[in-house]
Design a protein around this motif. Sequence first.
Motif, PDB file in Angstrom:
ATOM      1  N   GLY A   1     -15.353  13.952 -25.838  1.00 32.07           N
ATOM      2  CA  GLY A   1     -15.730  12.439 -26.452  1.00 32.07           C
ATOM      3  C   GLY A   1     -16.213  11.503 -25.394  1.00 32.07           C
ATOM      4  N   LEU A   2     -16.638  11.971 -24.392  1.00 37.21           N
ATOM      5  CA  LEU A   2     -16.344  11.633 -23.452  1.00 37.21           C
ATOM      6  C   LEU A   2     -17.919  10.918 -23.546  1.00 37.21           C
ATOM      7  CD1 LEU A   2     -17.300  11.528 -20.067  1.00 37.21           C
ATOM      8  CD2 LEU A   2     -18.956  12.690 -20.442  1.00 37.21           C
ATOM      9  N   LEU A   3     -18.907   9.979 -24.371  1.00 38.44           N
ATOM     10  CA  LEU A   3     -19.571   9.476 -24.470  1.00 38.44           C
ATOM     11  C   LEU A   3     -19.137   7.959 -25.240  1.00 38.44           C
ATOM     12  CD1 LEU A   3     -22.778  10.960 -25.853  1.00 38.44           C
ATOM     13  CD2 LEU A   3     -22.612  10.383 -24.114  1.00 38.44           C
ATOM     14  N   GLY A   4     -17.605   8.477 -26.079  1.00 38.68           N
ATOM     15  CA  GLY A   4     -16.867   7.507 -26.506  1.00 38.68           C
ATOM     16  C   GLY A   4     -16.475   6.709 -25.419  1.00 38.68           C
ATOM     17  N   ALA A   5     -15.776   7.398 -24.904  1.00 39.89           N
ATOM     18  CA  ALA A   5     -14.667   7.144 -23.496  1.00 39.89           C
ATOM     19  C   ALA A   5     -15.841   6.377 -22.599  1.00 39.89           C
ATOM     20  CB  ALA A   5     -13.979   8.786 -23.384  1.00 39.89           C
ATOM     21  N   MET A   6     -16.828   6.510 -22.627  1.00 41.61           N
ATOM     22  CA  MET A   6     -17.655   5.387 -21.676  1.00 41.61           C
ATOM     23  C   MET A   6     -17.863   4.018 -21.684  1.00 41.61           C
ATOM     24  SD  MET A   6     -20.867   8.824 -20.040  1.00 41.61           S
ATOM     25  CE  MET A   6     -21.380   7.214 -18.846  1.00 41.61           C
ATOM     26  N   LEU A   7     -17.859   3.957 -23.344  1.00 42.50           N
ATOM     27  CA  LEU A   7     -18.344   2.809 -23.788  1.00 42.50           C
ATOM     28  C   LEU A   7     -17.234   1.729 -23.377  1.00 42.50           C
ATOM     29  CD1 LEU A   7     -19.662   3.627 -27.139  1.00 42.50           C
ATOM     30  CD2 LEU A   7     -20.951   3.574 -25.307  1.00 42.50           C
ATOM     31  N   GLY A   8     -17.407   0.526 -22.987  1.00 45.26           N
ATOM     32  CA  GLY A   8     -16.792  -0.840 -23.186  1.00 45.26           C
ATOM     33  C   GLY A   8     -15.917  -1.001 -21.771  1.00 45.26           C
TER      34      GLY A   8
ATOM     35  N   LEU B   1     -29.182  13.791 -15.242  1.00 52.11           N
ATOM     36  CA  LEU B   1     -30.320  12.611 -15.601  1.00 52.11           C
ATOM     37  C   LEU B   1     -28.881  12.052 -15.947  1.00 52.11           C
ATOM     38  CD1 LEU B   1     -32.056  11.008 -17.016  1.00 52.11           C
ATOM     39  CD2 LEU B   1     -31.975  12.160 -18.902  1.00 52.11           C
ATOM     40  N   HIS B   2     -29.023  10.634 -15.703  1.00 48.16           N
ATOM     41  CA  HIS B   2     -28.038   9.542 -16.175  1.00 48.16           C
ATOM     42  C   HIS B   2     -28.522   8.320 -16.613  1.00 48.16           C
ATOM     43  CE1 HIS B   2     -23.522  10.783 -16.102  1.00 48.16           C
ATOM     44  NE2 HIS B   2     -24.245  12.145 -15.101  1.00 48.16           N
ATOM     45  N   TRP B   3     -28.295   7.882 -17.945  1.00 46.95           N
ATOM     46  CA  TRP B   3     -29.012   6.664 -17.863  1.00 46.95           C
ATOM     47  C   TRP B   3     -27.625   5.801 -18.841  1.00 46.95           C
ATOM     48  CZ3 TRP B   3     -28.105   4.655 -23.111  1.00 46.95           C
ATOM     49  CH2 TRP B   3     -29.505   3.437 -23.509  1.00 46.95           C
ATOM     50  N   LEU B   4     -28.203   4.119 -18.384  1.00 44.49           N
ATOM     51  CA  LEU B   4     -26.735   3.773 -19.216  1.00 44.49           C
ATOM     52  C   LEU B   4     -27.445   2.216 -19.625  1.00 44.49           C
ATOM     53  CD1 LEU B   4     -25.710   1.245 -17.185  1.00 44.49           C
ATOM     54  CD2 LEU B   4     -25.236   3.562 -16.288  1.00 44.49           C
ATOM     55  N   ALA B   5     -26.769   1.669 -20.375  1.00 43.16           N
ATOM     56  CA  ALA B   5     -26.915   0.515 -20.505  1.00 43.16           C
ATOM     57  C   ALA B   5     -25.707  -0.739 -20.517  1.00 43.16           C
ATOM     58  CB  ALA B   5     -27.859  -0.196 -21.957  1.00 43.16           C
ATOM     59  N   LEU B   6     -25.911  -1.580 -20.017  1.00 41.98           N
ATOM     60  CA  LEU B   6     -24.673  -3.181 -19.751  1.00 41.98           C
ATOM     61  C   LEU B   6     -25.133  -4.066 -19.930  1.00 41.98           C
ATOM     62  CD1 LEU B   6     -24.333  -2.496 -16.046  1.00 41.98           C
ATOM     63  CD2 LEU B   6     -23.323  -0.837 -17.553  1.00 41.98           C
ATOM     64  N   ASP B   7     -23.852  -4.063 -21.037  1.00 44.11           N
ATOM     65  CA  ASP B   7     -23.620  -5.610 -21.742  1.00 44.11           C
ATOM     66  C   ASP B   7     -23.225  -7.267 -20.663  1.00 44.11           C
ATOM     67  OD1 ASP B   7     -21.510  -6.070 -20.831  1.00 44.11           O
ATOM     68  OD2 ASP B   7     -20.320  -5.975 -22.728  1.00 44.11           O
TER      69      ASP B   7
ATOM     70  N   GLN C   1     -21.181  -8.354 -19.514  1.00 49.46           N
ATOM     71  CA  GLN C   1     -20.240  -8.427 -19.069  1.00 49.46           C
ATOM     72  C   GLN C   1     -20.209  -7.044 -17.997  1.00 49.46           C
ATOM     73  OE1 GLN C   1     -19.953  -9.218 -22.811  1.00 49.46           O
ATOM     74  NE2 GLN C   1     -19.717 -11.153 -22.258  1.00 49.46           N
ATOM     75  N   GLY C   2     -21.192  -6.712 -17.134  1.00 49.42           N
ATOM     76  CA  GLY C   2     -21.477  -5.601 -16.795  1.00 49.42           C
ATOM     77  C   GLY C   2     -20.899  -4.108 -17.533  1.00 49.42           C
ATOM     78  N   LEU C   3     -20.196  -4.427 -19.086  1.00 53.89           N
ATOM     79  CA  LEU C   3     -19.880  -3.621 -19.243  1.00 53.89           C
ATOM     80  C   LEU C   3     -20.590  -1.633 -20.267  1.00 53.89           C
ATOM     81  CD1 LEU C   3     -16.180  -4.339 -20.909  1.00 53.89           C
ATOM     82  CD2 LEU C   3     -17.509  -4.336 -18.747  1.00 53.89           C
ATOM     83  N   ILE C   4     -20.307  -1.130 -20.177  1.00 58.38           N
ATOM     84  CA  ILE C   4     -21.229   0.474 -20.738  1.00 58.38           C
ATOM     85  C   ILE C   4     -21.481  -0.034 -22.287  1.00 58.38           C
ATOM     86  CG2 ILE C   4     -22.066   2.717 -21.080  1.00 58.38           C
ATOM     87  CD1 ILE C   4     -20.591   2.962 -18.127  1.00 58.38           C
ATOM     88  N   GLY C   5     -22.436  -0.098 -22.153  1.00 57.88           N
ATOM     89  CA  GLY C   5     -22.621  -0.548 -23.551  1.00 57.88           C
ATOM     90  C   GLY C   5     -23.450   0.481 -25.080  1.00 57.88           C
ATOM     91  N   ALA C   6     -23.975   1.725 -23.247  1.00 53.02           N
ATOM     92  CA  ALA C   6     -24.386   3.163 -24.696  1.00 53.02           C
ATOM     93  C   ALA C   6     -25.166   3.435 -23.303  1.00 53.02           C
ATOM     94  CB  ALA C   6     -25.878   2.712 -25.278  1.00 53.02           C
ATOM     95  N   ALA C   7     -24.892   4.829 -23.288  1.00 49.83           N
ATOM     96  CA  ALA C   7     -24.700   5.750 -22.125  1.00 49.83           C
ATOM     97  C   ALA C   7     -25.020   7.126 -23.035  1.00 49.83           C
ATOM     98  CB  ALA C   7     -23.631   6.377 -21.043  1.00 49.83           C
TER      99      ALA C   7
END
Length: 496
Positions: A181-188, A441-447, A449-455
Motif C-alpha cells: 500500500g505504498l501509494l496510499g501511504a504517501m498521500l498526505g 520514474l517518479h511523479w507527484l502532485a502537491l496540494d 499545504q505542500g503535501l502529496i495529493g497524488a504520486a
Amino acid sequence: MTAAGLIRAAPLAGPQRHQLDPADWATLAEALRHDHALDFLGLWGSPGAVHAAFREGAALLLTSVPAPDGHYAALSPARPAASWHERAVADLFGLLAEGGTDHRPWLDHGRWLLATPMDERPRRAGGEPPQPEWRPPPGEDLHQYPLGPVLPGFGPAHLRLHLRGERVQTLEALLGYGHVGLLGAMLGRSPRAAARLVGRISADAAVAHGWAFARAAEAATGAEPPPRAVLLRAVMAELERLACHLSDWGHTVGMAGLAVARSRCVILREGLLRAQEVAFGSRLLLDAVVPGGVATDLSPDGEAALAHAMAAVEQALPMLQSLQDRHVGLQDRLAGAAPLAGARAMALATGGIAGRAAGRDVDLRRDMPYGPYPRFAFAMPTATIGDAEARLRLRLREMPESLGLIRAALARLEPGALLAPLPVGAGEGAAMVEGPRGDVLHWLALDDQGLIGAAFPRDAAWGHLPVLESVMAGRPFGEWPVALASLNPCLEGADL
C-alpha cells in the motif's frame, strides 16, 4: 498526427502534463499502434483519471484523461507493457481499460478488506477469495510448474510455467503477495516525510529512487539542491550501481555453477557496503538522498574508505573478466541462454543492462542528462546478442565507468551546504534517473499545504517483468535460474 504531436497539442494540466479528453485519448491509443517513436514508461491512476508517461528522446511526455464513468481506452494493444499497469489501475482505482489485452487481477487476490482501495468510494470486499487466474495453456500435452509465491532471494511472486518435456512454452508472473500500500501511504505526507517510504521501494536501488523522487519534488517546489549535494548524489548512485552489478554478476555465475566467483563478488560487495557505512553512515544508503539535497555528508574518513574498497573492485575485475571469457563450463551455461531479441526490447522499451545487451542504446545519464553527469565523460557499452552472457559482460564493462565517475565527482567536491529549503505550496513534478537496473520514474502532485495529493513511482521492474516472461518462451527449463539471476527484476519494485 504523431502520438507525440497529439499529446503536445492538448492543453496543459500541469507543468509537464497534457490533458486529453476521452476521444483524443482513444485517438492516441490508435496512433501508438503505428508510431514507435515514443517509449512507454508507465500508466497509473488517480480517483476519476488515468495518467501515462512516455519518453521521446530527451523529452518526458506526461498525459492524462478523465474517466468519470470508470472506463478509458486501453494502451496495451499498442504497447504490450501497458497491460500490467492497466491491471494495477483496475485493482487499485477500479478504472477499467476498454479493449485491453488482459483484465485479470494483478495485485488484488480477493484478500484485501477493501476493493479498489484508492478510489474515492472504495467498497468492502467479501466472499471467498478466488483462485489465481492464469492464461490458458498454449496447446496440449503440457504440464504446469508453479514457483512461489516465495522466491528466495528475489521477492514474493507467483510464477507459473507451462512445459512440454523440458522446454518452457510460457512463463507468467503474478504479483500482489508483497503489496504494502505504498501509494496510499504517501498521500498526505510532505515530500521529505515520504522520502523514507520511497527509499524502501527497492533496497538495492534506494539512491536511484530517492534521487528521482527528490528531483520530482524539487521540480514541484522550485527548490535547487546545492552543488555539493548534487555531486554526493552521483557518488552514492554510482556506488549503488557497483554494488548491484557485483551482486547480479556473482549471483548469475553462482547459478551457473561457479560458486567461487560468486563468493568473490560477495566479498567485494561487502567491502563496498562497509565503506559506504563509514562514508555516509548507511550500508545501503537508505534515506541519504532527500528532496532539496542529501541528508548526510561525506565523513572525514569516508573518501579513504571508499578509495580502498574501489581499488579492491578494480583489481578484481580482470580476474572476473577472465573467468567469463575462458571458463568453458560457464560459457556453456551462459552463451545463448535466455536471449532477448532486439525487436522485443524495442517494443517493450526495455532499459538498463537488459536493454543495452539487446542493442537498445539508452542510458538516461546521457540521453536525459541530470545532476553532474553532463560535466563528466563516460562510455556506455552495448551489445546485440541479448543473452545472459551479454548481460554479464556489460555489467563488467560498466563497473570501470562507475569507478571513474565516483573519482571524478569526489575530485570536484568543495565545501558547501547539503540541503536547500523546500517552499510550501501547490505544485507538480516528474523526473527520471538511471538506476542500477534501468530507468526509474517518479511523479507527484502537491496540494496547497505542500503535501502529496497524488504520486506514482515507476521502478525498472515494471519493464523487466514482461522481459522475464519473454526470454523463457521456447527455452529449456534449465535456463530458468540463469535467466532470473541475470535479469534480477527486483519484483518488489512493481508490487506497490
